[in-house]
Design a protein around this motif. Sequence first.
Motif, PDB file in Angstrom:
ATOM      1  N   GLY A 194       1.164  -1.252   0.009  1.00 46.15           N
ATOM      2  CA  GLY A 194       0.072  -0.010  -0.015  1.00 46.15           C
ATOM      3  C   GLY A 194       0.874   1.094   0.228  1.00 46.15           C
ATOM      4  O   GLY A 194       0.043   1.615   0.021  1.00 46.15           O
ATOM      5  N   THR A 195       2.323   1.486  -0.124  1.00 44.92           N
ATOM      6  CA  THR A 195       3.131   2.362   0.171  1.00 44.92           C
ATOM      7  C   THR A 195       3.178   3.066  -1.544  1.00 44.92           C
ATOM      8  O   THR A 195       3.056   2.623  -2.275  1.00 44.92           O
ATOM      9  N   PRO A 196       2.497   4.881  -1.284  1.00 42.88           N
ATOM     10  CA  PRO A 196       1.570   5.470  -2.321  1.00 42.88           C
ATOM     11  C   PRO A 196       3.559   6.171  -2.947  1.00 42.88           C
ATOM     12  O   PRO A 196       4.048   5.807  -2.619  1.00 42.88           O
ATOM     13  N   ALA A 197       2.441   6.114  -4.061  1.00 46.73           N
ATOM     14  CA  ALA A 197       3.904   6.290  -5.269  1.00 46.73           C
ATOM     15  C   ALA A 197       4.464   7.348  -4.868  1.00 46.73           C
ATOM     16  O   ALA A 197       5.896   8.250  -4.697  1.00 46.73           O
ATOM     17  N   GLY A 198       3.401   8.830  -4.748  1.00 46.23           N
ATOM     18  CA  GLY A 198       3.935   9.880  -4.024  1.00 46.23           C
ATOM     19  C   GLY A 198       4.895  10.046  -2.502  1.00 46.23           C
ATOM     20  O   GLY A 198       4.943   9.041  -1.537  1.00 46.23           O
ATOM     21  N   GLY A 199       4.800  11.087  -2.175  1.00 47.39           N
ATOM     22  CA  GLY A 199       5.005  11.240  -0.268  1.00 47.39           C
ATOM     23  C   GLY A 199       4.142  11.029  -0.218  1.00 47.39           C
ATOM     24  O   GLY A 199       2.444  10.923   0.347  1.00 47.39           O
ATOM     25  N   GLU A 200       3.821  11.123   1.428  1.00 45.31           N
ATOM     26  CA  GLU A 200       3.107  11.256   2.642  1.00 45.31           C
ATOM     27  C   GLU A 200       3.152  11.483   3.640  1.00 45.31           C
ATOM     28  O   GLU A 200       4.824  11.227   4.198  1.00 45.31           O
TER      29      GLU A 200
END
Length: 109
Positions: free
Chosen positions: A54-60
Amino acid sequence: MAMNRYGRSALAYGRQRRPRQYGAVLDPLAFFTNLGKRAERQAGELSDAMVLAGTPAGGETDEQRSRRALSSKDGAEQVVLREVIRPPAAFFPDDGASARDHDSPPPPS
């Protein structure tokens, strides 16, 4: 041997919901202690895999990452509870066989 919360939950479930199968377990303390250890390991591995998937492509933000990790942990625990701690009756030994013959819980799907 200290039994973790997964083992205690499985032991209580076996006593209450599967008393005949529970009675066939030769050494309940060892059986459910080992089951609990494996369940805890499986929940951790599944949670880690869910977090990575579930790690998003953009930052979080740290808060978003923390919420996602907690959500993954909760989801992994639900899978382990359903498939390892409260398995179908067929998982519990009911033919007088040794608990050693039945000490590997099914892997989470």
